[in-house]
Design a protein around this motif. Structure first.
Motif, PDB file in Angstrom:
ATOM      1  N   TYR A   3       0.829  -1.203   0.000  1.00  0.00           N
ATOM      2  CA  TYR A   3       0.000   0.000   0.000  1.00  0.00           C
ATOM      3  C   TYR A   3       0.867   1.258   0.000  1.00  0.00           C
ATOM      4  CZ  TYR A   3      -3.155   3.618   1.673  1.00  0.00           C
ATOM      5  OH  TYR A   3      -3.848   4.772   1.818  1.00  0.00           O
ATOM      6  N   MET A   4       1.891   1.270   0.870  1.00  0.00           N
ATOM      7  CA  MET A   4       2.762   2.443   0.950  1.00  0.00           C
ATOM      8  C   MET A   4       3.524   2.645  -0.362  1.00  0.00           C
ATOM      9  SD  MET A   4       2.116   3.921   3.707  1.00  0.00           S
ATOM     10  CE  MET A   4       3.431   5.101   3.895  1.00  0.00           C
ATOM     11  N   SER A   5       3.965   1.541  -0.990  1.00  0.00           N
ATOM     12  CA  SER A   5       4.647   1.655  -2.285  1.00  0.00           C
ATOM     13  C   SER A   5       3.712   2.230  -3.334  1.00  0.00           C
ATOM     14  CB  SER A   5       5.145   0.281  -2.743  1.00  0.00           C
ATOM     15  OG  SER A   5       6.119  -0.214  -1.875  1.00  0.00           O
ATOM     16  N   ASN A   6       2.455   1.731  -3.352  1.00  0.00           N
ATOM     17  CA  ASN A   6       1.469   2.262  -4.307  1.00  0.00           C
ATOM     18  C   ASN A   6       1.189   3.730  -4.049  1.00  0.00           C
ATOM     19  OD1 ASN A   6       1.236  -0.180  -5.602  1.00  0.00           O
ATOM     20  ND2 ASN A   6      -0.553  -0.844  -4.469  1.00  0.00           N
ATOM     21  N   VAL A   7       1.007   4.071  -2.782  1.00  0.00           N
ATOM     22  CA  VAL A   7       0.734   5.469  -2.428  1.00  0.00           C
ATOM     23  C   VAL A   7       1.920   6.348  -2.835  1.00  0.00           C
ATOM     24  CG1 VAL A   7       0.495   7.054  -0.471  1.00  0.00           C
ATOM     25  CG2 VAL A   7      -0.914   5.007  -0.582  1.00  0.00           C
ATOM     26  N   GLN A   8       3.133   5.858  -2.537  1.00  0.00           N
ATOM     27  CA  GLN A   8       4.317   6.626  -2.889  1.00  0.00           C
ATOM     28  C   GLN A   8       4.426   6.791  -4.400  1.00  0.00           C
ATOM     29  OE1 GLN A   8       7.971   4.883  -1.549  1.00  0.00           O
ATOM     30  NE2 GLN A   8       9.156   6.726  -1.896  1.00  0.00           N
ATOM     31  N   ALA A   9       4.177   5.715  -5.151  1.00  0.00           N
ATOM     32  CA  ALA A   9       4.248   5.790  -6.617  1.00  0.00           C
ATOM     33  C   ALA A   9       3.215   6.780  -7.153  1.00  0.00           C
ATOM     34  CB  ALA A   9       4.032   4.408  -7.225  1.00  0.00           C
ATOM     35  N   HIS A  10       1.970   6.672  -6.649  1.00  0.00           N
ATOM     36  CA  HIS A  10       0.927   7.607  -7.100  1.00  0.00           C
ATOM     37  C   HIS A  10       1.273   9.035  -6.692  1.00  0.00           C
ATOM     38  CE1 HIS A  10      -1.880   4.757  -8.783  1.00  0.00           C
ATOM     39  NE2 HIS A  10      -1.846   4.013  -7.685  1.00  0.00           N
ATOM     40  N   THR A  11       1.784   9.193  -5.479  1.00  0.00           N
ATOM     41  CA  THR A  11       2.133  10.538  -5.003  1.00  0.00           C
ATOM     42  C   THR A  11       3.241  11.135  -5.862  1.00  0.00           C
ATOM     43  OG1 THR A  11       1.533   9.878  -2.758  1.00  0.00           O
ATOM     44  CG2 THR A  11       2.868  11.850  -2.985  1.00  0.00           C
ATOM     45  N   VAL A  12       4.268  10.335  -6.139  1.00  0.00           N
ATOM     46  CA  VAL A  12       5.372  10.829  -6.976  1.00  0.00           C
ATOM     47  C   VAL A  12       4.855  11.185  -8.365  1.00  0.00           C
ATOM     48  CG1 VAL A  12       7.499  10.110  -8.135  1.00  0.00           C
ATOM     49  CG2 VAL A  12       7.199   9.662  -5.702  1.00  0.00           C
ATOM     50  N   LYS A  13       4.001  10.315  -8.915  1.00  0.00           N
ATOM     51  CA  LYS A  13       3.438  10.570 -10.250  1.00  0.00           C
ATOM     52  C   LYS A  13       2.643  11.873 -10.248  1.00  0.00           C
ATOM     53  CE  LYS A  13       0.246   8.568 -13.622  1.00  0.00           C
ATOM     54  NZ  LYS A  13      -0.689   7.467 -13.860  1.00  0.00           N
ATOM     55  N   HIS A  14       1.762  12.019  -9.251  1.00  0.00           N
ATOM     56  CA  HIS A  14       0.931  13.228  -9.190  1.00  0.00           C
ATOM     57  C   HIS A  14       1.778  14.468  -8.898  1.00  0.00           C
ATOM     58  CE1 HIS A  14      -2.931  11.377  -9.816  1.00  0.00           C
ATOM     59  NE2 HIS A  14      -2.659  10.456  -8.896  1.00  0.00           N
ATOM     60  N   LEU A  15       2.804  14.317  -8.066  1.00  0.00           N
ATOM     61  CA  LEU A  15       3.671  15.464  -7.797  1.00  0.00           C
ATOM     62  C   LEU A  15       4.443  15.863  -9.046  1.00  0.00           C
ATOM     63  CD1 LEU A  15       5.075  14.775  -4.219  1.00  0.00           C
ATOM     64  CD2 LEU A  15       3.501  16.569  -4.906  1.00  0.00           C
ATOM     65  N   ASN A  16       4.893  14.877  -9.830  1.00  0.00           N
ATOM     66  CA  ASN A  16       5.581  15.200 -11.077  1.00  0.00           C
ATOM     67  C   ASN A  16       4.646  15.910 -12.044  1.00  0.00           C
ATOM     68  OD1 ASN A  16       8.043  14.157 -10.281  1.00  0.00           O
ATOM     69  ND2 ASN A  16       7.667  12.141 -11.150  1.00  0.00           N
ATOM     70  N   LEU A  17       3.401  15.404 -12.157  1.00  0.00           N
ATOM     71  CA  LEU A  17       2.412  16.070 -13.017  1.00  0.00           C
ATOM     72  C   LEU A  17       2.120  17.478 -12.512  1.00  0.00           C
ATOM     73  CD1 LEU A  17      -0.113  13.150 -13.694  1.00  0.00           C
ATOM     74  CD2 LEU A  17       1.489  14.159 -15.310  1.00  0.00           C
ATOM     75  N   PHE A  18       1.987  17.603 -11.197  1.00  0.00           N
ATOM     76  CA  PHE A  18       1.731  18.912 -10.595  1.00  0.00           C
ATOM     77  C   PHE A  18       2.900  19.861 -10.867  1.00  0.00           C
ATOM     78  CE2 PHE A  18       1.925  21.789  -6.894  1.00  0.00           C
ATOM     79  CZ  PHE A  18       0.726  22.447  -7.100  1.00  0.00           C
ATOM     80  N   ALA A  19       4.132  19.335 -10.764  1.00  0.00           N
ATOM     81  CA  ALA A  19       5.310  20.166 -11.021  1.00  0.00           C
ATOM     82  C   ALA A  19       5.324  20.630 -12.474  1.00  0.00           C
ATOM     83  CB  ALA A  19       6.586  19.389 -10.690  1.00  0.00           C
ATOM     84  N   LYS A  20       4.981  19.708 -13.416  1.00  0.00           N
ATOM     85  CA  LYS A  20       4.938  20.096 -14.836  1.00  0.00           C
ATOM     86  C   LYS A  20       3.861  21.141 -15.078  1.00  0.00           C
ATOM     87  CE  LYS A  20       6.855  15.810 -16.662  1.00  0.00           C
ATOM     88  NZ  LYS A  20       6.588  14.564 -17.386  1.00  0.00           N
TER      89      LYS A  20
END
Length: 184
Positions: free
Chosen positions: A80-97
């Protein structure tokens, strides 16, 4: 009296026999009760031992189940934490772009606004400079005319014509030879 004694003696003997019988029955009953209680205690002890063994087995099974449960929960939590981290990183990267694009667009908009304002300021300055240039030119021309007029009036007022008293003597006139173009 002797009958009373003999009755008393009989009564005593009978009482003693009765007491022995009662005592024997009490002892038999006690022995039976003791045997019964011992048998029941042994049975209870066997049941308790069986229960304790069953409980030990149940405890072991319970501990095994709990350990498996804990391992499963830990694995699930890690997943769960890996999935959350992956989704968070993905969304943060999209947010940064998106933020980068927004900042770029905002910077471009600000640059355009600054350029427009600079153009407006340049136009206002040119307009004002034209007005000032025209006003200054007219003022300079007016000052020049005023200076010329003032200068001319001062010259006329304070200057007197100088007359040179020379007698003009007639100069001998030379005669030019007259050329006759027809003679030639």
């Amino acid at each position: 009296m002797s009958e009373i004694f003999s009755l008393a003696e009989k009564f005593k003997i009978q009482s003693e026999k009765q007491a022995e019988i009662i005592e024997q029955e009490v002892e038999n009953a006690t022995t039976q009760l003791n045997s019964f209680m011992t048998a029941k205690l042994q049975e209870s002890e066997a049941i308790i031992k069986q229960g304790m063994e069953s409980l030990d087995t149940s405890n072991e099974q319970l501990l095994t189940t709990l350990a498996k449960h804990q391992t499963d929960m830990s694995t699930d939590l890690d997943t769960y934490m890996s999935n959350v981290q992956a989704h968070t990183v993905k969304h943060l990267n999209l947010f940064a772009k998106d933020l980068e694009k927004t900042i770029e667009a905002y910077t471009q908009h600000i640059a355009e606004m600054i350029e427009q304002r600079e153009d407006r300021i340049a136009k206002v300055i040119k307009s004002e400079m034209r007005k000032w240039l025209i006003a200054a030119s007219l003022g300079a021309l007016a000052m020049l005319l005023l200076g010329l007029i003032l200068g001319a009036s001062l010259v006329n007022k304070y200057s007197k014509p100088i007359y040179i008293n020379q007698q003009i003597q007639p100069q001998p006139q030379m005669q030019q030879p007259s050329i006759n173009y027809g003679q030639r």
